[in-house]
Design a protein around this motif. Structure first.
Motif, PDB file in Angstrom:
ATOM      1  N   MET A   1      39.960   4.794 -16.081  1.00  0.00           N
ATOM      2  CA  MET A   1      39.982   4.341 -14.695  1.00  0.00           C
ATOM      3  C   MET A   1      39.107   5.250 -13.859  1.00  0.00           C
ATOM      4  SD  MET A   1      41.541   1.817 -13.285  1.00  0.00           S
ATOM      5  CE  MET A   1      41.327   2.323 -11.598  1.00  0.00           C
ATOM      6  N   LEU A   2      38.203   4.656 -13.147  1.00  0.00           N
ATOM      7  CA  LEU A   2      37.295   5.413 -12.284  1.00  0.00           C
ATOM      8  C   LEU A   2      37.578   5.076 -10.840  1.00  0.00           C
ATOM      9  CD1 LEU A   2      35.115   7.166 -13.439  1.00  0.00           C
ATOM     10  CD2 LEU A   2      35.607   5.278 -14.978  1.00  0.00           C
ATOM     11  N   ALA A   3      37.741   6.094 -10.013  1.00  0.00           N
ATOM     12  CA  ALA A   3      37.903   5.840  -8.590  1.00  0.00           C
ATOM     13  C   ALA A   3      36.769   6.545  -7.873  1.00  0.00           C
ATOM     14  CB  ALA A   3      39.260   6.353  -8.116  1.00  0.00           C
ATOM     15  N   GLY A   4      36.369   6.013  -6.724  1.00  0.00           N
ATOM     16  CA  GLY A   4      35.277   6.613  -5.974  1.00  0.00           C
ATOM     17  C   GLY A   4      35.763   7.195  -4.658  1.00  0.00           C
ATOM     18  N   ALA A   5      35.385   8.453  -4.390  1.00  0.00           N
ATOM     19  CA  ALA A   5      35.592   9.029  -3.060  1.00  0.00           C
ATOM     20  C   ALA A   5      34.261   8.797  -2.355  1.00  0.00           C
ATOM     21  CB  ALA A   5      35.916  10.500  -3.163  1.00  0.00           C
ATOM     22  N   ALA A  45      30.259   2.053 -14.578  1.00  0.00           N
ATOM     23  CA  ALA A  45      31.497   1.324 -14.303  1.00  0.00           C
ATOM     24  C   ALA A  45      31.848   1.398 -12.821  1.00  0.00           C
ATOM     25  CB  ALA A  45      32.643   1.904 -15.141  1.00  0.00           C
ATOM     26  N   LEU A  46      31.734   2.583 -12.256  1.00  0.00           N
ATOM     27  CA  LEU A  46      32.077   2.747 -10.847  1.00  0.00           C
ATOM     28  C   LEU A  46      31.125   1.947  -9.963  1.00  0.00           C
ATOM     29  CD1 LEU A  46      34.022   4.055  -8.886  1.00  0.00           C
ATOM     30  CD2 LEU A  46      32.590   6.109  -8.899  1.00  0.00           C
ATOM     31  N   ARG A  47      29.840   1.987 -10.286  1.00  0.00           N
ATOM     32  CA  ARG A  47      28.865   1.234  -9.488  1.00  0.00           C
ATOM     33  C   ARG A  47      29.119  -0.264  -9.571  1.00  0.00           C
ATOM     34  NH1 ARG A  47      23.856   3.579 -11.807  1.00  0.00           N
ATOM     35  NH2 ARG A  47      22.975   1.630 -11.088  1.00  0.00           N
ATOM     36  N   ILE A  56      29.188  -3.095  -2.072  1.00  0.00           N
ATOM     37  CA  ILE A  56      28.323  -1.958  -1.722  1.00  0.00           C
ATOM     38  C   ILE A  56      27.646  -1.386  -2.959  1.00  0.00           C
ATOM     39  CG2 ILE A  56      29.528  -1.237   0.381  1.00  0.00           C
ATOM     40  CD1 ILE A  56      31.030   0.866  -1.296  1.00  0.00           C
ATOM     41  N   ALA A  57      26.462  -0.801  -2.725  1.00  0.00           N
ATOM     42  CA  ALA A  57      25.772  -0.044  -3.770  1.00  0.00           C
ATOM     43  C   ALA A  57      26.007   1.429  -3.466  1.00  0.00           C
ATOM     44  CB  ALA A  57      24.277  -0.354  -3.737  1.00  0.00           C
ATOM     45  N   VAL A  58      26.385   2.193  -4.483  1.00  0.00           N
ATOM     46  CA  VAL A  58      26.648   3.623  -4.260  1.00  0.00           C
ATOM     47  C   VAL A  58      25.850   4.495  -5.216  1.00  0.00           C
ATOM     48  CG1 VAL A  58      29.005   3.241  -3.408  1.00  0.00           C
ATOM     49  CG2 VAL A  58      28.646   3.712  -5.842  1.00  0.00           C
ATOM     50  N   GLY A  59      25.576   5.711  -4.767  1.00  0.00           N
ATOM     51  CA  GLY A  59      25.039   6.749  -5.623  1.00  0.00           C
ATOM     52  C   GLY A  59      26.222   7.594  -6.048  1.00  0.00           C
TER      53      GLY A  59
END
Ligand code: CDP
Length: 131
Positions: A1-5, A45-47, A56-59
Motif C-alpha cells: 500500500m502506497l500513500a502520498g503526502a 503505483a502511487l502516480r 493529478i500528476a505528481v512527482g
C-alpha cells in the motif's frame, strides 16, 4: 500500500482525502494512495493511483520514516510528493482538502484521521513547519 503526502505549490500544506468506505473508515481523512500492481514500482503505483483517484500528476520523492503493518500482506508506506499538474478532485473519496501543520495536528487530535495514518503526523507537521 502506497500513500502520498502531497505537497501544494507553496510547500506549506498537504492534501487529505476523506474516505467513502469501508464503513469503519468512512468519513475519516487519509493520505490518498493505493496498492501496487504486479510489475509496478512503488513510485509508478502511487502516480497511477493519484491520477485515477484525484486526477493529478505528481512527482514522487522520498519515503517517510514510519511504515505501518496492516496485515500479513499489507504494509503501508508513505512517500513525499508534489503536484505537477491538475487540480485534486474527489472521484472516489467524499472530499479533498489542503491542510497546514496546525490543521493536520487538530484533525489527528480529534480522531478524524484514518488510525494507521496518524503515525506520520509528527514527521509531516515538522516538515510543514520547516517550509
Ligand atoms: O480501495 P480499497 O478500499 O480497496 O483500498 P485502499 O484504499 O487501497 O486501502 C486498503 C486499506 O488500506 C484500507 O482499508 C485501510 O485499512 C488502509 N489504508 C490506510 O490505513 N491508510 C491509507 N492512507 C490508505 C489505506
Amino acid at each position: 500500500m502506497l500513500a502520498g503526502a502531497i505537497l501544494d505549490s507553496s510547500g506549506t500544506r498537504i492534501l487529505l482525502a476523506r474516505r467513502a468506505r469501508p464503513v469503519e473508515l468512512a468519513g475519516l481523512w487519509e493520505l490518498p494512495g493505493g496498492k501496487a500492481e504486479v510489475g509496478e514500482t512503488d513510485e509508478e503505483a502511487l502516480r497511477r493511483e493519484l491520477a485515477e483517484e484525484l486526477g493529478i500528476a505528481v512527482g514522487v520523492e522520498f519515503e517517510l520514516r514510519d511504515q505501518v503493518v496492516l496485515s500479513d500482506e499489507l504494509v503501508l508506506i508513505a512517500r513525499w510528493a508534489r503536484v505537477i499538474a491538475g487540480e485534486p478532485t474527489a472521484r472516489e473519496h467524499q472530499a479533498v482538502r489542503w491542510v497546514d501543520a496546525e490543521e493536520l495536528s487538530t484533525l489527528c487530535d480529534e480522531g478524524r484521521l484514518v488510525p494507521a495514518d496518524t503515525v506520520w503526523v509528527p514527521e509531516l507537521v515538522a516538515r510543514l513547519r520547516r517550509a
